[in-house]
Design an enzyme around this catalytic site. Structure first.
Site, PDB file in Angstrom:
ATOM      1  N   SER A 138       0.902  -1.035   0.073  1.00  0.00           N
ATOM      2  CA  SER A 138      -0.018   0.051  -0.042  1.00  0.00           C
ATOM      3  C   SER A 138       1.138   1.175  -0.112  1.00  0.00           C
ATOM      4  O   SER A 138       2.084   1.320   0.278  1.00  0.00           O
ATOM      5  CB  SER A 138      -0.664   0.037   1.229  1.00  0.00           C
ATOM      6  N   TYR A 151      -1.651  -1.337  10.825  1.00  0.00           N
ATOM      7  CA  TYR A 151      -2.012  -1.498   9.352  1.00  0.00           C
ATOM      8  C   TYR A 151      -0.953  -0.950   8.624  1.00  0.00           C
ATOM      9  O   TYR A 151      -0.268  -1.530   7.869  1.00  0.00           O
ATOM     10  CB  TYR A 151      -3.285  -0.678   8.767  1.00  0.00           C
TER      11      TYR A 151
HETATM   12  N1  LIG Z   1      -8.861  -0.541  -1.164  1.00  0.00           N
HETATM   13  C1  LIG Z   1      -7.782   0.268  -0.827  1.00  0.00           C
HETATM   14  O1  LIG Z   1      -7.783   1.379  -0.559  1.00  0.00           O
HETATM   15  C2  LIG Z   1      -6.606  -0.454  -0.552  1.00  0.00           C
HETATM   16  C3  LIG Z   1      -5.148   0.334  -0.480  1.00  0.00           C
HETATM   17  C4  LIG Z   1      -4.012  -0.277  -0.382  1.00  0.00           C
HETATM   18  C5  LIG Z   1      -3.885  -1.485  -0.323  1.00  0.00           C
HETATM   19  N2  LIG Z   1      -4.783  -2.320  -0.252  1.00  0.00           N
HETATM   20  C6  LIG Z   1      -4.562  -3.713   0.110  1.00  0.00           C
HETATM   21  O2  LIG Z   1      -5.280  -4.594  -1.070  1.00  0.00           O
HETATM   22  C7  LIG Z   1      -5.655  -5.831  -0.462  1.00  0.00           C
HETATM   23  C8  LIG Z   1      -7.023  -6.243  -0.947  1.00  0.00           C
HETATM   24  O3  LIG Z   1      -7.830  -5.200  -0.509  1.00  0.00           O
HETATM   25  P1  LIG Z   1      -9.174  -4.810  -0.949  1.00  0.00           P
HETATM   26  O4  LIG Z   1      -9.392  -3.418  -1.134  1.00  0.00           O
HETATM   27  O5  LIG Z   1      -9.630  -5.761  -2.388  1.00  0.00           O
HETATM   28  O6  LIG Z   1     -10.322  -4.998   0.149  1.00  0.00           O
HETATM   29  P2  LIG Z   1     -11.548  -6.172   0.086  1.00  0.00           P
HETATM   30  O7  LIG Z   1     -12.746  -5.574  -0.925  1.00  0.00           O
HETATM   31  O8  LIG Z   1     -12.100  -5.745   1.660  1.00  0.00           O
HETATM   32  O9  LIG Z   1     -11.048  -7.562   0.051  1.00  0.00           O
HETATM   33  C9  LIG Z   1     -10.496  -8.269   0.975  1.00  0.00           C
HETATM   34  C10 LIG Z   1     -10.360  -9.663   0.622  1.00  0.00           C
HETATM   35  O10 LIG Z   1      -9.514 -10.149   1.541  1.00  0.00           O
HETATM   36  C11 LIG Z   1     -10.303 -11.418   1.998  1.00  0.00           C
HETATM   37  N3  LIG Z   1     -10.056 -11.581   3.402  1.00  0.00           N
HETATM   38  C12 LIG Z   1     -10.056 -10.871   4.521  1.00  0.00           C
HETATM   39  N4  LIG Z   1      -9.847 -11.491   5.501  1.00  0.00           N
HETATM   40  C13 LIG Z   1      -9.737 -12.668   5.213  1.00  0.00           C
HETATM   41  C14 LIG Z   1      -9.288 -13.808   6.271  1.00  0.00           C
HETATM   42  N5  LIG Z   1      -9.302 -13.653   7.254  1.00  0.00           N
HETATM   43  N6  LIG Z   1      -8.848 -14.847   5.399  1.00  0.00           N
HETATM   44  C15 LIG Z   1      -8.828 -15.086   4.254  1.00  0.00           C
HETATM   45  N7  LIG Z   1      -9.382 -14.096   3.265  1.00  0.00           N
HETATM   46  C16 LIG Z   1      -9.672 -12.903   3.873  1.00  0.00           C
HETATM   47  C17 LIG Z   1     -11.763 -11.038   1.829  1.00  0.00           C
HETATM   48  O11 LIG Z   1     -12.360 -12.330   1.613  1.00  0.00           O
HETATM   49  P3  LIG Z   1     -13.447 -13.034   2.706  1.00  0.00           P
HETATM   50  O12 LIG Z   1     -14.038 -12.138   3.488  1.00  0.00           O
HETATM   51  O13 LIG Z   1     -14.425 -13.545   1.756  1.00  0.00           O
HETATM   52  O14 LIG Z   1     -12.654 -13.776   3.344  1.00  0.00           O
HETATM   53  C18 LIG Z   1     -11.637 -10.414   0.329  1.00  0.00           C
HETATM   54  O15 LIG Z   1     -11.504 -11.332  -0.739  1.00  0.00           O
HETATM   55  C19 LIG Z   1      -5.509  -5.697   0.951  1.00  0.00           C
HETATM   56  O16 LIG Z   1      -4.181  -6.349   1.386  1.00  0.00           O
HETATM   57  C20 LIG Z   1      -5.379  -4.295   1.431  1.00  0.00           C
HETATM   58  O17 LIG Z   1      -4.691  -4.018   2.451  1.00  0.00           O
HETATM   59  C21 LIG Z   1      -6.315  -1.943  -0.386  1.00  0.00           C
END
Ligand SMILES: NC(=O)c1ccc[n+]([C@@H]2O[C@H](COP(=O)([O-])OP(=O)(O)OC[C@H]3O[C@@H](n4cnc5c(N)ncnc54)[C@H](OP(=O)(O)O)[C@@H]3O)[C@@H](O)[C@H]2O)c1
Length: 253
Positions: A138, A151
């Site tokens: 990130s 985080y």
């Molecule tokens: N969105 C942003 O602004 C942003 C910015 C920078 C970095 N990121 C990073 O991008 C990555 C993806 O995030 P996203 O934005 O796509 O978020 P998201 O829409 O909340 O998706 C998160 C994914 O992780 C899975 N997950 C969560 N807890 C889990 C667990 N205990 N075991 C297995 N799977 C789990 C969820 O699936 P289930 O709930 O079905 O388990 C979901 O598929 C993360 O590492 C986040 O830190 C996001």
């Protein structure tokens, strides 16, 4: 037959990785906790693009999660030539007031499981061609983040680890890339209690744009998405850490 394993494939950035990689003709192993979402996505992608899509449900915020995934892959004799360590979550609030359990689960998912899956799967990955690992970090990785202390620290770890591994493996035919998105539209902001922050109110990129750039640049050690985020990271290098961390705190107050 080779597969690409994507963690956190039931939503957001992980789901979009699955969509774009299937469209490019790759076989996939999708993992997350929500089985119905994975099943629906697997059915859709395998019929649309004539690729094989397997699903493995697991809670990767538990100490056994990575081992279970490795065991299933070994049992099924799947070859993995791509690993996308994407699953992760954040939580906004002061370190002392947030639940200790949830913060420890965040470290388990964002850091420990990512390392463990990488270590466990590398022998399998090393036997394949055009291999790559993308670790989703990130822009939070580049400075401390008051009000989201753990985080930001997990993402700093992911960036540092990925850069080191990039150097260790680049001569061995495996690209390792740290993807550093800024605010991105997904379920992340509501999960992290961040929808009303200045950071997200200022606008979020689409997950489609983030993934497209990541896949195009997966040979690069660090991939930052979005002009505003690239500017933020580079201007941060010119300003004192005390300023950068105060700015991060202000954006998510
Ligand atoms: N969105 C942003 O602004 C942003 C910015 C920078 C970095 N990121 C990073 O991008 C990555 C993806 O995030 P996203 O934005 O796509 O978020 P998201 O829409 O909340 O998706 C998160 C994914 O992780 C899975 N997950 C969560 N807890 C889990 C667990 N205990 N075991 C297995 N799977 C789990 C969820 O699936 P289930 O709930 O079905 O388990 C979901 O598929 C993360 O590492 C986040 O830190 C996001």
């Amino acid at each position: 037959m080779n597969y690409i394993l994507i963690t956190g494939a039931s939503a957001g950035i992980g789901e979009v990785f699955a969509r774009q990689l299937a469209e490019q003709g790759n076989n996939l192993i999708l993992t997350a906790r929500r089985k119905e979402k994975l099943e629906a996505l697997a059915t859709e992608l395998s019929s649309l693009h004539n690729v094989k899509v397997e699903i493995l449900t697991a809670d990767l915020a538990t100490p056994n999660g990575a081992k279970e995934i490795e065991q299933q892959i070994t049992k099924s004799s799947w070859k993995v030539n791509g690993l996308i360590n994407n699953a992760g979550f954040g939580d906004r609030g002061s370190f002392t007031e947030l639940s200790l359990d949830r913060q420890l689960q965040m470290i388990q998912l964002n850091v420990t499981t990512l390392i463990e899956l990488t270590h466990r799967l590398l022998p399998n990955i090393q036997k394949t061609d055009k291999a790559f690992i993308i670790n989703v970090a990130s822009t939070a990785a580049f400075q401390a983040g008051p009000n989201m202390a753990i985080y930001y620290a997990t993402k700093a770890f992911v960036l540092s680890f990925s850069e080191a591994l990039h150097e260790e493996l680049k001569g061995k035919g495996i690209y390792v890339s740290a993807l550093c998105p800024g605010a991105t539209a997904s379920e992340f902001a509501s999960e992290a209690n961040m929808t009303d922050t200045k950071l997200f109110k200022a606008g979020a990129m689409t997950a489609e744009a983030v993934v497209k750039k990541s896949l195009r640049k997966k040979h690069k050690a660090i991939v930052i998405t979005g002009g505003k985020n690239i500017f933020g990271v580079w201007s941060g290098k010119l300003s004192p850490r005390s300023v950068n961390r105060k700015l991060a705190g202000w954006l998510q107050a």
